[in-house]
Design a protein around this motif. Structure first.
Motif, PDB file in Angstrom:
ATOM      1  N   SER A   1       7.683   3.816 -18.500  1.00  9.18           N
ATOM      2  CA  SER A   1       7.192   2.450 -18.342  1.00  9.18           C
ATOM      3  C   SER A   1       7.382   1.708 -19.669  1.00  9.18           C
ATOM      4  O   SER A   1       6.684   1.953 -20.646  1.00  9.18           O
ATOM      5  CB  SER A   1       5.712   2.510 -17.955  1.00  9.18           C
ATOM      6  N   TYR A   2       8.334   0.781 -19.687  1.00 10.54           N
ATOM      7  CA  TYR A   2       8.772   0.093 -20.915  1.00 10.54           C
ATOM      8  C   TYR A   2       8.101  -1.275 -21.040  1.00 10.54           C
ATOM      9  O   TYR A   2       8.133  -2.072 -20.103  1.00 10.54           O
ATOM     10  CB  TYR A   2      10.294  -0.082 -20.849  1.00 10.54           C
ATOM     11  N   PHE A   3       7.518  -1.551 -22.188  1.00  6.56           N
ATOM     12  CA  PHE A   3       6.977  -2.900 -22.433  1.00  6.56           C
ATOM     13  C   PHE A   3       7.041  -3.198 -23.916  1.00  6.56           C
ATOM     14  O   PHE A   3       7.214  -2.301 -24.746  1.00  6.56           O
ATOM     15  CB  PHE A   3       5.533  -3.035 -21.903  1.00  6.56           C
ATOM     16  N   GLN A   4       6.885  -4.482 -24.254  1.00  6.71           N
ATOM     17  CA  GLN A   4       7.008  -4.905 -25.646  1.00  6.71           C
ATOM     18  C   GLN A   4       5.642  -5.002 -26.290  1.00  6.71           C
ATOM     19  O   GLN A   4       4.658  -5.332 -25.628  1.00  6.71           O
ATOM     20  CB  GLN A   4       7.707  -6.265 -25.706  1.00  6.71           C
TER      21      GLN A   4
ATOM     22  N   LEU B   1       2.217   0.115  -8.138  1.00  5.76           N
ATOM     23  CA  LEU B   1       3.080  -0.585  -7.178  1.00  5.76           C
ATOM     24  C   LEU B   1       4.516  -0.665  -7.703  1.00  5.76           C
ATOM     25  O   LEU B   1       5.476  -0.345  -7.002  1.00  5.76           O
ATOM     26  CB  LEU B   1       2.526  -1.999  -6.917  1.00  5.76           C
ATOM     27  N   PHE B   2       4.650  -1.073  -8.952  1.00  3.77           N
ATOM     28  CA  PHE B   2       5.982  -1.206  -9.568  1.00  3.77           C
ATOM     29  C   PHE B   2       6.678   0.162  -9.594  1.00  3.77           C
ATOM     30  O   PHE B   2       7.866   0.291  -9.255  1.00  3.77           O
ATOM     31  CB  PHE B   2       5.795  -1.781 -10.970  1.00  3.77           C
ATOM     32  N   LEU B   3       5.897   1.189  -9.940  1.00 11.04           N
ATOM     33  CA  LEU B   3       6.452   2.545 -10.002  1.00 11.04           C
ATOM     34  C   LEU B   3       6.962   3.008  -8.636  1.00 11.04           C
ATOM     35  O   LEU B   3       8.058   3.569  -8.519  1.00 11.04           O
ATOM     36  CB  LEU B   3       5.349   3.524 -10.410  1.00 11.04           C
ATOM     37  N   GLY B   4       6.135   2.740  -7.612  1.00 13.30           N
ATOM     38  CA  GLY B   4       6.502   3.176  -6.260  1.00 13.30           C
ATOM     39  C   GLY B   4       7.778   2.491  -5.799  1.00 13.30           C
ATOM     40  O   GLY B   4       8.682   3.120  -5.252  1.00 13.30           O
ATOM     41  N   LEU B   5       7.871   1.183  -6.033  1.00 11.85           N
ATOM     42  CA  LEU B   5       9.075   0.438  -5.644  1.00 11.85           C
ATOM     43  C   LEU B   5      10.296   0.991  -6.370  1.00 11.85           C
ATOM     44  O   LEU B   5      11.337   1.263  -5.769  1.00 11.85           O
ATOM     45  CB  LEU B   5       8.909  -1.043  -6.011  1.00 11.85           C
ATOM     46  N   HIS B   6      10.160   1.145  -7.690  1.00 12.37           N
ATOM     47  CA  HIS B   6      11.269   1.626  -8.522  1.00 12.37           C
ATOM     48  C   HIS B   6      11.740   3.000  -8.039  1.00 12.37           C
ATOM     49  O   HIS B   6      12.945   3.261  -7.951  1.00 12.37           O
ATOM     50  CB  HIS B   6      10.771   1.686  -9.974  1.00 12.37           C
ATOM     51  N   ALA B   7      10.790   3.876  -7.682  1.00 10.97           N
ATOM     52  CA  ALA B   7      11.156   5.251  -7.350  1.00 10.97           C
ATOM     53  C   ALA B   7      11.586   5.409  -5.892  1.00 10.97           C
ATOM     54  O   ALA B   7      12.417   6.269  -5.586  1.00 10.97           O
ATOM     55  CB  ALA B   7       9.979   6.187  -7.644  1.00 10.97           C
TER      56      ALA B   7
ATOM     57  N   ASP C   1       3.015   5.780  -3.353  1.00 13.37           N
ATOM     58  CA  ASP C   1       4.120   6.552  -3.971  1.00 13.37           C
ATOM     59  C   ASP C   1       3.957   6.593  -5.491  1.00 13.37           C
ATOM     60  O   ASP C   1       4.137   7.628  -6.126  1.00 13.37           O
ATOM     61  CB  ASP C   1       5.477   5.905  -3.652  1.00 13.37           C
ATOM     62  N   GLY C   2       3.631   5.435  -6.053  1.00  7.96           N
ATOM     63  CA  GLY C   2       3.465   5.349  -7.509  1.00  7.96           C
ATOM     64  C   GLY C   2       2.298   6.201  -7.976  1.00  7.96           C
ATOM     65  O   GLY C   2       2.390   6.901  -8.996  1.00  7.96           O
ATOM     66  N   GLU C   3       1.200   6.162  -7.221  1.00  9.79           N
ATOM     67  CA  GLU C   3       0.016   6.939  -7.624  1.00  9.79           C
ATOM     68  C   GLU C   3       0.309   8.439  -7.571  1.00  9.79           C
ATOM     69  O   GLU C   3      -0.173   9.201  -8.403  1.00  9.79           O
ATOM     70  CB  GLU C   3      -1.174   6.564  -6.740  1.00  9.79           C
ATOM     71  N   ARG C   4       1.097   8.830  -6.582  1.00 11.69           N
ATOM     72  CA  ARG C   4       1.461  10.255  -6.493  1.00 11.69           C
ATOM     73  C   ARG C   4       2.237  10.679  -7.744  1.00 11.69           C
ATOM     74  O   ARG C   4       1.949  11.703  -8.371  1.00 11.69           O
ATOM     75  CB  ARG C   4       2.305  10.500  -5.223  1.00 11.69           C
ATOM     76  N   LEU C   5       3.211   9.849  -8.149  1.00 14.65           N
ATOM     77  CA  LEU C   5       3.993  10.166  -9.361  1.00 14.65           C
ATOM     78  C   LEU C   5       3.086  10.261 -10.588  1.00 14.65           C
ATOM     79  O   LEU C   5       3.252  11.131 -11.440  1.00 14.65           O
ATOM     80  CB  LEU C   5       5.050   9.085  -9.613  1.00 14.65           C
TER      81      LEU C   5
ATOM     82  N   ALA D   1       0.846  -1.205   0.000  1.00 15.64           N
ATOM     83  CA  ALA D   1       0.000   0.000   0.000  1.00 15.64           C
ATOM     84  C   ALA D   1       0.880   1.253   0.000  1.00 15.64           C
ATOM     85  O   ALA D   1       0.590   2.236  -0.693  1.00 15.64           O
ATOM     86  CB  ALA D   1      -0.925  -0.013   1.212  1.00 15.64           C
ATOM     87  N   ARG D   2       1.973   1.188   0.760  1.00 12.06           N
ATOM     88  CA  ARG D   2       2.863   2.368   0.838  1.00 12.06           C
ATOM     89  C   ARG D   2       3.486   2.660  -0.532  1.00 12.06           C
ATOM     90  O   ARG D   2       3.470   3.784  -1.011  1.00 12.06           O
ATOM     91  CB  ARG D   2       3.961   2.087   1.863  1.00 12.06           C
ATOM     92  N   TYR D   3       4.010   1.612  -1.153  1.00  9.61           N
ATOM     93  CA  TYR D   3       4.669   1.820  -2.459  1.00  9.61           C
ATOM     94  C   TYR D   3       3.643   2.211  -3.531  1.00  9.61           C
ATOM     95  O   TYR D   3       3.914   3.053  -4.386  1.00  9.61           O
ATOM     96  CB  TYR D   3       5.431   0.562  -2.881  1.00  9.61           C
TER      97      TYR D   3
END
Ligand code: UTP
Length: 474
Positions: free
Chosen positions: A238-241, A253-259, A88-92, A83-85
């Motif tokens: 955000s990179y994808f194929q 979630l991924f964004l928050g962790l990364h940042a 963070d991602g949602e804020r970004l 939830a914390r991460y």
């Protein structure tokens, strides 16, 4: 012209590639000019080295000495941390710091689709093309976070015009054209696998291949995309194929962790899924000399691929699914000296149609005849200070369409897409019929415009009954 022709001819001779101009006398002025332009783009000194290494002395890639499995954030990490991460991602996202980036420059030879892969009908019920699947995710995320999410798409010189036309024909899927940025990647000449000679696709045309998804980093710089991002205040990419219709374009979630996570320098992060078996053909996230790297399946010694932990799981478990986040400053740092940056090239033995320069006759090889030189985006991982890996579920995020049939085909992708959407419906209390093997006995498709996550399907959209054999799109 004749002076230019003389100079180029002697340059080719010096590099043992004189055959490229051997039919120059038969060309029109325009054709000759086109061919000379192509030749002038080639860095022959660098190419000589690559031919020596990858055509004449291919010895496989050297594996780093000490190799450990890379640590990763498990899918079932504690809810409060998640939830914390996520916050963070949602804020970004709300602050407009995030862009979507699709690499779509590949040739899709295994799929055999006549057109850019992003135009391939990918979903199990409505046959939505891949580009539309991502566009709908972007539209839905823009709505959800009240923000513009610019979309950058890497094409190649070979499919750029067709890709642009597809977007225009489809009214850019409802996205604002100002927030779409298409740019072609670099190319490399395809080489005869026996001699290292450059292949010609026509008398006036060198056979070029896109230089791999690793070419995306330099292409982001050369195209001006990275400046455009900086001007918009974008901090993360955000990179994808293009060939994975389940790729989550935007993942808070991924964004928050990364940042924000200590384990990340905010430069480059990755998602993984647990490998199904030691033979599965995906690269594996490893740790070597303190850096996160991907070791290709063909390079991982069998003994390591088969190692298990005390609880019986594969020790080298973390399969690469080619979903990453990049920090904009990371791309800026790597490409600061614009023309010098490049990831290492790998060799791929492929079938490349060409002409026989002696006779001028077309050759359509039955067996792989050519070396394509390609760089891989995951080779940028060890260039990051600290790089984290997040586990995700295969059914939620990985259903690639690579082959015409069998593994990683449209059929296998449809099954996974239906399975994901069966789970989402079941989580909302809908009963989904399943066959004896437990697979959904109906084709199910949920548009990103209806729901981006399992809990989001509006009650009014939920089907009351799903009969075996039904095709349902909501
Ligand atoms: P693949 O490695 O699966 O290659 O690309 P491909 O070209 O699509 O297909 P084959 O091997 O010819 O059958 C994985 C992803 O990387 C992109 C592709 O578009 C796909 O999204 N890619 C690949 C590029 O953008 N450029 C490249 O030079 C190669």
């Amino acid at each position: 012209m004749s002076d230019r022709l003389r100079k180029i001819r002697s340059r080719l001779e010096a590099h043992d590639q004189a055959h490229v101009l051997s039919r120059a006398d038969e060309l029109s002025a325009d054709q000759l000019e086109h061919l000379l332009d192509q030749i002038e783009q080639i860095d022959f000194e660098a190419l000589d080295e690559l031919i020596d290494r990858h055509v004449h002395h291919p010895d496989g890639s050297a594996l780093p000495g000490e190799l450990e499995p890379a640590p990763y954030f498990p899918e079932d990490m504690p809810e409060d941390e998640k939830a914390r991460y996520r916050a963070d991602g949602e804020r970004l996202l709300r602050e407009g710091r995030v862009a979507a980036f699709t690499v779509a420059g590949g040739q899709g030879t295994r799929l055999g689709w006549n057109g850019p892969k992003g135009t391939f009908p990918a979903t199990p019920v409505t046959g939505k093309p891949l580009f539309r699947v991502f566009a709908e995710q972007i539209l839905a995320s823009q709505r959800k976070f009240g923000v513009t999410i610019p979309w950058y798409i890497m094409t190649s010189p070979i499919n750029d015009a067709d890709t642009r036309a597809f977007f225009l024909d489809n009214n850019c899927f409802g996205l604002d054209r100002k927030n779409l940025f298409l740019f072609p990647q670099g190319v490399m000449p395809s080489l005869d696998a026996k001699t290292g000679r450059i292949l010609l696709s026509a008398k006036h045309e060198i056979a070029m291949n896109p230089n791999g998804h690793g070419g995306s980093i330099k292409a982001l710089r050369d195209s001006g995309a990275i400046e455009d991002m900086a001007a918009r205040g974008i901090e993360h990419i955000s990179y994808f194929q293009v060939d994975n219709p389940l790729a989550k374009v935007i993942d808070p979630l991924f964004l928050g962790l990364h940042a924000s996570a200590e384990e990340s320098s905010g430069e480059m992060s990755s998602k993984m899924v647990a490998k199904t078996d030691p033979e599965e053909k995906v690269g594996v996230f490893c740790r070597s000399e303190g850096k996160t790297i991907v070791v290709e399946y063909s390079d991982l010694p069998e003994e390591l691929a088969r190692q298990t932990t005390d609880d019986g799981a594969l020790r080298f478990l973390a399969g690469n699914i080619a979903i990453h986040l990049f920090g904009v400053p990371f791309i800026e740092r790597l490409t600061a000296e614009k023309h010098r940056f490049g990831l290492p090239y790998h060799r791929a033995l492929k079938k490349v149609p060409h002409i026989d320069v002696e006779s001028g006759a077309p050759v359509d090889p039955a067996e792989p005849n050519a070396i394509k030189l390609e760089s891989f985006v995951f080779d940028a991982l060890p260039l990051a200070e600290r790089s984290l890996v997040l586990e995700t579920s295969r059914v939620e995020e990985f259903a690639p369409i690579k082959n015409a049939d069998g593994r990683d085909s449209a059929a296998s992708s449809h099954e996974l897409q239906s399975e994901r959407h069966a789970r989402w419906l079941e989580a909302s209390g809908v009963t989904v019929p399943r066959d004896q093997e437990g697979r959904p006995a109906a084709r199910l498709e949920i548009s990103p415009l209806t729901a981006l996550d399992p809990g989001e399907i509006p009650a009014a959209e939920l089907p009351e009954v799903i009969r075996p054999g039904a095709e349902i799109a909501i």
